[in-house]
Design a protein around this motif. Structure first.
Motif, PDB file in Angstrom:
ATOM      1  N   PRO A 207       0.846  -1.208   0.000  1.00 40.09           N
ATOM      2  CA  PRO A 207       0.000   0.000   0.000  1.00 40.09           C
ATOM      3  C   PRO A 207       0.878   1.253   0.000  1.00 40.09           C
ATOM      4  O   PRO A 207       1.328   1.719   1.054  1.00 40.09           O
ATOM      5  CB  PRO A 207      -0.807  -0.139   1.294  1.00 40.09           C
ATOM      6  CG  PRO A 207       0.042  -0.983   2.192  1.00 40.09           C
ATOM      7  CD  PRO A 207       0.759  -1.942   1.279  1.00 40.09           C
ATOM      8  N   ALA A 210       0.466   4.275   2.419  1.00 41.17           N
ATOM      9  CA  ALA A 210       0.829   3.932   3.795  1.00 41.17           C
ATOM     10  C   ALA A 210       2.347   3.821   3.949  1.00 41.17           C
ATOM     11  O   ALA A 210       2.913   4.260   4.958  1.00 41.17           O
ATOM     12  CB  ALA A 210       0.157   2.632   4.214  1.00 41.17           C
ATOM     13  N   THR A 240      -4.313   7.477   6.543  1.00 38.15           N
ATOM     14  CA  THR A 240      -4.325   6.200   5.829  1.00 38.15           C
ATOM     15  C   THR A 240      -5.643   5.463   6.015  1.00 38.15           C
ATOM     16  O   THR A 240      -6.011   4.640   5.170  1.00 38.15           O
ATOM     17  CB  THR A 240      -3.152   5.300   6.269  1.00 38.15           C
ATOM     18  OG1 THR A 240      -3.143   5.167   7.698  1.00 38.15           O
ATOM     19  CG2 THR A 240      -1.825   5.880   5.814  1.00 38.15           C
ATOM     20  N   MET A 241      -6.369   5.761   7.079  1.00 35.59           N
ATOM     21  CA  MET A 241      -7.703   5.171   7.240  1.00 35.59           C
ATOM     22  C   MET A 241      -8.663   5.618   6.140  1.00 35.59           C
ATOM     23  O   MET A 241      -9.674   4.964   5.887  1.00 35.59           O
ATOM     24  CB  MET A 241      -8.286   5.564   8.605  1.00 35.59           C
ATOM     25  CG  MET A 241      -7.642   4.889   9.791  1.00 35.59           C
ATOM     26  SD  MET A 241      -8.348   5.516  11.353  1.00 35.59           S
ATOM     27  CE  MET A 241      -7.386   4.595  12.550  1.00 35.59           C
ATOM     28  N   THR A 243      -7.809   5.961   2.901  1.00 37.56           N
ATOM     29  CA  THR A 243      -7.351   5.554   1.577  1.00 37.56           C
ATOM     30  C   THR A 243      -8.185   4.409   1.014  1.00 37.56           C
ATOM     31  O   THR A 243      -8.791   3.624   1.753  1.00 37.56           O
ATOM     32  CB  THR A 243      -5.879   5.105   1.615  1.00 37.56           C
ATOM     33  OG1 THR A 243      -5.757   3.952   2.471  1.00 37.56           O
ATOM     34  CG2 THR A 243      -4.976   6.224   2.127  1.00 37.56           C
ATOM     35  N   ASP A 245      -6.877   1.879  -0.462  1.00 41.34           N
ATOM     36  CA  ASP A 245      -6.175   0.640  -0.110  1.00 41.34           C
ATOM     37  C   ASP A 245      -6.633   0.106   1.238  1.00 41.34           C
ATOM     38  O   ASP A 245      -6.815  -1.114   1.409  1.00 41.34           O
ATOM     39  CB  ASP A 245      -4.663   0.878  -0.080  1.00 41.34           C
ATOM     40  CG  ASP A 245      -4.044   0.841  -1.469  1.00 41.34           C
ATOM     41  OD1 ASP A 245      -4.702   0.339  -2.401  1.00 41.34           O
ATOM     42  OD2 ASP A 245      -2.888   1.298  -1.617  1.00 41.34           O
ATOM     43  N   HIS A 246      -6.822   0.994   2.212  1.00 36.74           N
ATOM     44  CA  HIS A 246      -7.292   0.533   3.515  1.00 36.74           C
ATOM     45  C   HIS A 246      -8.705  -0.024   3.410  1.00 36.74           C
ATOM     46  O   HIS A 246      -9.005  -1.089   3.985  1.00 36.74           O
ATOM     47  CB  HIS A 246      -7.266   1.659   4.537  1.00 36.74           C
ATOM     48  CG  HIS A 246      -7.957   1.304   5.822  1.00 36.74           C
ATOM     49  ND1 HIS A 246      -7.485   0.322   6.665  1.00 36.74           N
ATOM     50  CD2 HIS A 246      -9.112   1.780   6.390  1.00 36.74           C
ATOM     51  CE1 HIS A 246      -8.302   0.203   7.703  1.00 36.74           C
ATOM     52  NE2 HIS A 246      -9.300   1.081   7.550  1.00 36.74           N
TER      53      HIS A 246
END
Length: 264
Positions: A207, A210, A240-241, A243, A245-246
């Motif tokens: 990710p 991140a 990042t929460m 994104t 990806d998350h």
């Protein structure tokens, strides 16, 4: 790009190959300029999710040597300030490798010396051939060192060992560098290309957003207080929460599937 630096791209990995095997890939002004141009461009390119730097010529010609100094002594007017400014600008390459928001990997097939070693040390991770030779080299030619090598080596091995390696310019193998924590992997020379390629593709599949924030946290941890690191970690964790990806990884966890990251 110049013939002194070859750039390729595949599977999210940008590879920069220093290409002067006849001179052990010693840095030239042309090569330094090409590296300086490439670093911010690759850092900003969302398609590039990992950067590899290596040298042409295999285990004999190696990774890279100290800057080519032929013709630099003797005649001509010497301007200390101008030379220092020029060298400082060229060494920004190492700051980009250390700080760009994506993983950087040095692949060391053979000798890495002087500024060449410093460039490898600037990367997040290093893979070397077991019998590759690494040396700071500077004291052998009456120089103090450049390209951030004293900073990176001290971070990796501690002050006392860094001083020893700088003062003596002892030559160590890739296997010895692994034992000291200077490289992350040391593999047989005939396996290096495959191992490094697989690892680079793995890094490109992480990710990326991140990873960029992780690098900022880890870099700050080298110089800041715990409180400052906790502050930055909290901000980056929340970012990042948010994104893709998350969100994708959270769904994959519920579905008991392996997450696929897209660097967004």
């Amino acid at each position: 790009m110049t013939d002194h630096l070859i750039e390729t791209f595949a599977d999210g990995v940008a590879t920069l190959t220093m290409n002067r095997p006849e001179a052990r890939n010693a840095l030239t002004g042309e090569m330094q300029a090409a590296l300086s141009e490439a670093m911010p461009r690759l850092a900003a390119d969302a398609k590039v999710r990992a950067v590899v730097i290596t040298g042409a010529g295999g285990d004999v010609k190696g990774f890279a040597a100290q800057a080519d100094s032929r013709g630099s002594g003797g005649g001509g007017e010497f301007n200390l300030e101008q030379r220092a400014i020029g060298l400082r600008q060229a060494s920004e390459v190492c700051r980009w490798l250390h700080e760009m928001p994506k993983p950087t990997l040095a692949v060391i097939p053979g000798p890495a010396a002087g500024a060449g070693l410093s460039i490898a040390l600037a990367c997040d991770l290093r893979i070397a051939a077991e019998h590759a030779k690494l040396t700071t080299a500077f004291s052998k030619v009456g120089l103090a060192g450049d390209y951030g090598g004293s900073y990176f080596l001290t971070q990796l091995v501690g002050a006392a060992k860094a001083r020893e390696l700088y003062f003596t310019a002892d030559v160590i193998t890739g296997r010895e560098a692994l034992a000291l924590g200077i490289v992350n992997k040391a593999v047989p020379g005939d396996e290096l290309a495959q191992v490094a390629g697989d690892y680079a593709r793995y890094l490109a599949g992480l990710p990326t957003v991140a990873i960029g924030y992780m690098k900022r946290n880890l870099n700050l941890a080298q110089v800041a207080t715990l409180g400052a690191v906790l502050d930055q970690e909290a901000t980056h964790m929340v970012r990042t929460m948010m994104t893709q990806d998350h969100a994708s990884a959270a769904r994959s966890f519920v579905e008991k599937a392996k997450p696929v990251f897209h660097g967004r």
